[in-house]
Motif scaffolding. Structure first.
Motif, mmCIF file in Angstrom:
data_model
loop_
_atom_site.group_PDB
_atom_site.id
_atom_site.type_symbol
_atom_site.label_atom_id
_atom_site.label_comp_id
_atom_site.label_asym_id
_atom_site.label_seq_id
_atom_site.Cartn_x
_atom_site.Cartn_y
_atom_site.Cartn_z
ATOM 1 N N ASP A 1 0.681 -1.282 -0.029
ATOM 2 C CA ASP A 1 -0.005 -0.110 0.166
ATOM 3 C C ASP A 1 0.973 1.260 -0.127
ATOM 4 O O ASP A 1 0.562 2.269 -0.822
ATOM 5 C CB ASP A 1 -1.033 0.051 1.439
ATOM 6 N N ALA A 2 1.990 1.221 0.871
ATOM 7 C CA ALA A 2 2.761 2.623 0.911
ATOM 8 C C ALA A 2 3.436 2.528 -0.253
ATOM 9 O O ALA A 2 3.455 3.644 -0.946
ATOM 10 C CB ALA A 2 3.798 2.248 2.186
ATOM 11 N N VAL A 3 4.054 1.647 -1.205
ATOM 12 C CA VAL A 3 4.949 1.537 -2.264
ATOM 13 C C VAL A 3 4.123 2.122 -3.510
ATOM 14 O O VAL A 3 4.396 2.831 -4.238
ATOM 15 C CB VAL A 3 5.538 0.272 -2.653
ATOM 16 N N SER A 4 2.715 1.854 -3.364
ATOM 17 C CA SER A 4 2.025 1.876 -4.595
ATOM 18 C C SER A 4 1.686 3.528 -4.567
ATOM 19 O O SER A 4 1.189 4.101 -5.616
ATOM 20 C CB SER A 4 0.668 1.244 -4.290
ATOM 21 N N ARG A 5 1.874 4.483 -3.480
ATOM 22 C CA ARG A 5 1.553 5.629 -3.450
ATOM 23 C C ARG A 5 2.858 6.566 -3.879
ATOM 24 O O ARG A 5 2.553 7.864 -3.970
ATOM 25 C CB ARG A 5 1.172 6.070 -2.109
ATOM 26 N N TRP A 6 4.045 5.829 -3.986
ATOM 27 C CA TRP A 6 5.091 6.693 -4.371
ATOM 28 C C TRP A 6 5.357 6.852 -5.640
ATOM 29 O O TRP A 6 5.726 5.803 -6.185
ATOM 30 C CB TRP A 6 6.542 6.100 -3.314
ATOM 31 N N PRO A 7 5.344 7.999 -6.085
ATOM 32 C CA PRO A 7 5.664 8.026 -7.621
ATOM 33 C C PRO A 7 7.114 7.659 -8.231
ATOM 34 O O PRO A 7 7.200 7.229 -9.441
ATOM 35 C CB PRO A 7 5.449 9.611 -7.931
ATOM 36 N N GLU A 8 8.125 7.878 -7.144
ATOM 37 C CA GLU A 8 9.452 7.480 -7.694
ATOM 38 C C GLU A 8 9.599 6.107 -8.172
ATOM 39 O O GLU A 8 10.484 5.485 -8.739
ATOM 40 C CB GLU A 8 10.331 7.766 -6.703
ATOM 41 N N VAL A 9 8.619 5.200 -7.473
ATOM 42 C CA VAL A 9 8.490 3.676 -7.776
ATOM 43 C C VAL A 9 7.888 3.538 -8.932
ATOM 44 O O VAL A 9 6.771 3.402 -8.900
ATOM 45 C CB VAL A 9 8.320 3.063 -6.330
ATOM 46 N N LEU A 10 8.603 2.886 -9.812
ATOM 47 C CA LEU A 10 7.956 2.700 -11.261
ATOM 48 C C LEU A 10 7.517 1.405 -11.342
ATOM 49 O O LEU A 10 6.495 0.875 -12.008
ATOM 50 C CB LEU A 10 8.937 2.891 -12.526
#
Length: 156
Positions: free
Chosen positions: A89-98
């Motif tokens: 859930d956290a990672v899905s909100r971070w735009p830097e993570v493609l």
């Protein structure tokens, strides 16, 4: 509609759209051997069925100031379902993570992160990733160059 039945014409449509999503309907219809109306109907069915998930522009990272590709391998302390869900859930909100993949083997996740420079990547690590509970370790590798990148699936 998962596992939609796809025939040879659908495969030709998918191959053509992967190579050029801006192709005109008449050009696509000619390429796959249909008239425009049946071709449009097939595209709508592929979209509704979830085979075609969407359309996007492929943007050059360097042209927009994001030349750094970092690949981070993440090991969690625990792999309970709620821990995995919280991380995802956290990672899905971070735009830097493609890209982020749940992995087998010694690491739990592999992520591709883009950044403007090493300082920006360090801020991402300090301000976001290390603030998550349950992170046991982070190992990062930086890409020196890109040999190949493709969004085109080898549809036969």
């Amino acid at each position: 509609m998962p596992n939609q039945k796809i025939d040879d014409i659908d495969r030709r449509i998918l191959r053509a759209l992967q190579l050029d999503a801006k192709i005109s309907l008449s050009e696509l219809a000619d390429e796959v051997g249909l008239s425009a109306s049946p071709c449009a109907r097939r595209i709508r069915l592929l979209e509704r069925g979830g085979t075609i998930k969407g359309y996007t522009a492929i943007v050059d990272q360097e042209q927009v100031g994001l030349p750094i590709n970092a690949f981070a391998s993440i090991k969690l302390e625990r792999q309970r379902e709620e821990d995995l869900d919280r991380f995802e859930d956290a990672v899905s909100r971070w735009p830097e993570v493609l890209d982020c993949y749940l992995m087998t083997g010694q690491r739990d996740y592999l992520m591709r992160i883009v950044a403007a420079d090493l300082a920006a990547y360090e801020r991402f690590i300090k301000d976001k990733l290390t603030r998550l509970d349950n992170i046991a370790s982070i190992e990062t590798s930086f890409a020196l160059g890109q040999v190949k990148r493709s969004e085109v699936l080898p549809i036969q």
